[in-house]
Design an enzyme around this catalytic site. Structure first.
Site, PDB file in Angstrom:
ATOM      1  N   TYR A 145      -2.552  -0.944  10.503  1.00 51.50           N
ATOM      2  CA  TYR A 145      -2.671  -1.265   9.155  1.00 51.50           C
ATOM      3  C   TYR A 145      -1.526  -0.691   8.429  1.00 51.50           C
ATOM      4  O   TYR A 145      -0.613  -1.484   7.652  1.00 51.50           O
ATOM      5  CB  TYR A 145      -4.031  -0.689   8.492  1.00 51.50           C
ATOM      6  CG  TYR A 145      -3.919  -0.774   6.992  1.00 51.50           C
ATOM      7  CD1 TYR A 145      -4.666  -1.829   6.465  1.00 51.50           C
ATOM      8  CD2 TYR A 145      -3.471   0.164   6.211  1.00 51.50           C
ATOM      9  CE1 TYR A 145      -4.590  -2.048   5.065  1.00 51.50           C
ATOM     10  CE2 TYR A 145      -3.711   0.239   4.673  1.00 51.50           C
ATOM     11  CZ  TYR A 145      -3.959  -1.186   4.150  1.00 51.50           C
ATOM     12  OH  TYR A 145      -4.303  -1.253   2.786  1.00 51.50           O
ATOM     13  N   SER A 197       0.814  -1.212   0.132  1.00 49.24           N
ATOM     14  CA  SER A 197      -0.055   0.010  -0.172  1.00 49.24           C
ATOM     15  C   SER A 197       0.917   1.124  -0.054  1.00 49.24           C
ATOM     16  O   SER A 197       2.035   1.216   0.612  1.00 49.24           O
ATOM     17  CB  SER A 197      -0.665   0.042   1.234  1.00 49.24           C
ATOM     18  OG  SER A 197      -1.605   1.356   1.444  1.00 49.24           O
TER      19      SER A 197
HETATM   20  N1  NAP Z   1      -8.683  -0.076  -1.314  1.00 50.80           N
HETATM   21  C1  NAP Z   1      -7.486   0.480  -1.064  1.00 50.80           C
HETATM   22  O1  NAP Z   1      -7.612   1.895  -0.872  1.00 50.80           O
HETATM   23  C2  NAP Z   1      -6.242   0.018  -0.717  1.00 50.80           C
HETATM   24  C3  NAP Z   1      -5.039   0.586  -0.951  1.00 50.80           C
HETATM   25  C4  NAP Z   1      -4.067   0.080  -0.887  1.00 50.80           C
HETATM   26  C5  NAP Z   1      -3.866  -1.481  -0.472  1.00 50.80           C
HETATM   27  N2  NAP Z   1      -4.892  -2.099  -0.449  1.00 50.80           N
HETATM   28  C6  NAP Z   1      -4.882  -3.389  -0.457  1.00 50.80           C
HETATM   29  O2  NAP Z   1      -5.597  -4.292  -1.324  1.00 50.80           O
HETATM   30  C7  NAP Z   1      -5.765  -5.553  -0.749  1.00 50.80           C
HETATM   31  C8  NAP Z   1      -7.329  -5.675  -1.290  1.00 50.80           C
HETATM   32  O3  NAP Z   1      -8.118  -4.587  -0.301  1.00 50.80           O
HETATM   33  P1  NAP Z   1      -9.304  -4.257  -0.867  1.00 50.80           P
HETATM   34  O4  NAP Z   1      -9.216  -2.640  -1.088  1.00 50.80           O
HETATM   35  O5  NAP Z   1      -9.631  -4.858  -2.302  1.00 50.80           O
HETATM   36  O6  NAP Z   1     -10.478  -4.496   0.112  1.00 50.80           O
HETATM   37  P2  NAP Z   1     -11.632  -5.439   0.062  1.00 50.80           P
HETATM   38  O7  NAP Z   1     -12.559  -5.583  -0.852  1.00 50.80           O
HETATM   39  O8  NAP Z   1     -11.939  -5.418   1.623  1.00 50.80           O
HETATM   40  O9  NAP Z   1     -11.016  -6.684   0.102  1.00 50.80           O
HETATM   41  C9  NAP Z   1     -10.106  -7.346   0.916  1.00 50.80           C
HETATM   42  C10 NAP Z   1     -10.522  -9.107   0.686  1.00 50.80           C
HETATM   43  O10 NAP Z   1      -9.631  -9.764   1.801  1.00 50.80           O
HETATM   44  C11 NAP Z   1     -10.678 -10.791   2.359  1.00 50.80           C
HETATM   45  N3  NAP Z   1     -10.043 -11.241   3.539  1.00 50.80           N
HETATM   46  C12 NAP Z   1      -9.703 -10.508   4.674  1.00 50.80           C
HETATM   47  N4  NAP Z   1      -9.516 -11.140   5.781  1.00 50.80           N
HETATM   48  C13 NAP Z   1      -9.049 -12.281   5.208  1.00 50.80           C
HETATM   49  C14 NAP Z   1      -8.649 -13.449   5.557  1.00 50.80           C
HETATM   50  N5  NAP Z   1      -7.993 -13.692   6.948  1.00 50.80           N
HETATM   51  N6  NAP Z   1      -8.301 -14.776   4.689  1.00 50.80           N
HETATM   52  C15 NAP Z   1      -8.614 -14.406   3.672  1.00 50.80           C
HETATM   53  N7  NAP Z   1      -9.137 -13.378   2.847  1.00 50.80           N
HETATM   54  C16 NAP Z   1      -9.128 -12.476   3.762  1.00 50.80           C
HETATM   55  C17 NAP Z   1     -11.677 -10.390   2.264  1.00 50.80           C
HETATM   56  O11 NAP Z   1     -12.453 -11.263   2.383  1.00 50.80           O
HETATM   57  P3  NAP Z   1     -13.970 -11.257   3.397  1.00 50.80           P
HETATM   58  O12 NAP Z   1     -14.783  -9.979   2.788  1.00 50.80           O
HETATM   59  O13 NAP Z   1     -14.662 -12.522   3.191  1.00 50.80           O
HETATM   60  O14 NAP Z   1     -13.203 -10.845   4.807  1.00 50.80           O
HETATM   61  C18 NAP Z   1     -11.902  -9.348   1.101  1.00 50.80           C
HETATM   62  O15 NAP Z   1     -12.385 -10.003  -0.323  1.00 50.80           O
HETATM   63  C19 NAP Z   1      -5.764  -5.300   0.689  1.00 50.80           C
HETATM   64  O16 NAP Z   1      -4.331  -6.106   1.080  1.00 50.80           O
HETATM   65  C20 NAP Z   1      -5.553  -3.830   0.995  1.00 50.80           C
HETATM   66  O17 NAP Z   1      -4.713  -3.671   2.226  1.00 50.80           O
HETATM   67  C21 NAP Z   1      -6.049  -1.382  -0.697  1.00 50.80           C
END
Ligand code: NAP
Length: 254
Positions: free
Chosen positions: A158, A145
């Protein structure tokens, strides 16, 4: 050339956290290119819903914070898809914590982000690297991130886990140089997803998911080791040249 490798174009792709957001977006993009894709996440309904929208895509349930579950997933997948050559370690959670209160915070709550965002990435790497080292042109992609460069102080754990994912990925890349595995870090800026469900709105200047996925796939196609997308590039520069200014910008009230 250092920092780039010829990308893989054929084998099976595993995306953890593939039931929503960035994981589901990347899974859809690989599927559209004809790759066999497996989405794995902790909520069965979410991964099955994503898979059902893409004929042939498979869904798996796993909690990446549990090493035994990751090992069981690897056993099933490698048997079913011995051509697995791309593992995207994307599962993540984000919480806000205020350490200025009078009482201590809940220790289990505090540990959850470390368990998922950091230990989960470590478990996935540890479990899948032996297989990937037998697959020419394979890739392990850890999702970091921009907040790993400059923290969002309201999300201190985080931000710390993402800085740690960056360091871990740098070490892995160095250890595995000369192997069949390219170790990639994909570094998003704020992107419109469910990650921010605890906020009353998406972060200001958040990138749309489609645009993010297009940029991430372009970085993967180019074979880059570090794919820093959109405003995350600015945070990388701030970290190097003016960390205090970066801290003020990321944390200013909008
Ligand atoms: N969106 C942003 O602004 C942003 C920015 C920088 C980095 N990121 C990174 O991008 C990645 C994806 O995030 P996103 O933004 O797409 O958010 P998201 O839609 O909330 O996706 C996160 C996914 O991870 C799954 N997850 C959570 N805990 C888990 C576990 N213990 N085992 C397996 N799966 C798990 C969730 O499944 P459930 O819903 O079933 O819990 C969800 O499908 C993350 O690593 C996040 O830190 C996001």
């Amino acid at each position: 050339m250092r920092g780039r490798r010829t990308p893989t174009t054929s084998g099976t792709v595993l995306v953890t956290g593939g039931g929503s957001g960035i994981g589901a977006g990347l899974a859809g993009a690989f599927h559209a290119r004809g790759r066999q894709v497996v989405v794995a996440g902790q909520t069965r309904e979410r991964v099955e819903a994503v898979a059902s929208r893409h004929p042939g895509m498979e869904a798996e349930v796993v909690d990446v914070s549990e090493a035994d579950q990751v090992a069981a997933l690897a056993e099933r997948l490698v048997e079913r898809h011995p051509d697995l050559d791309t593992v995207i370690s994307n599962a993540g959670v984000q919480r806000l914590f205020d350490f200025t209160g009078l009482g201590p915070l809940d220790a289990a709550e505090l540990g959850r982000e470390v368990d998922v965002n950091l230990k989960g990435v470590i478990h996935v790497a540890n479990t899948f690297l032996p297989h990937l080292q037998n697959r020419p042109g394979s890739r392990l992609v850890n999702v970091g991130s921009g907040l790993g460069y400059v923290p969002l102080t309201a999300a201190p754990v985080y931000s710390a886990t993402k800085a740690a994912v960056h360091s871990f990925t740098v070490s892995l890349r160095r250890q595995l140089q000369g192997s069949t595995v390219q170790v990639v870090e994909l570094i998003p800026p704020a992107v419109v997803t469910d990650l921010h469900r605890h906020l009353d709105r998406q972060p200001p200047r958040a990138m749309q998911l489609d645009a993010f996925v297009t940029a991430a796939m372009a970085g993967l196609d180019a074979g880059r080791d570090e794919i820093v997308v959109g405003l995350a590039k600015a945070l990388q520069v701030f970290q190097r040249l003016a960390p205090g200014v970066g801290l003020n910008i990321v944390n200013r009230p909008d």
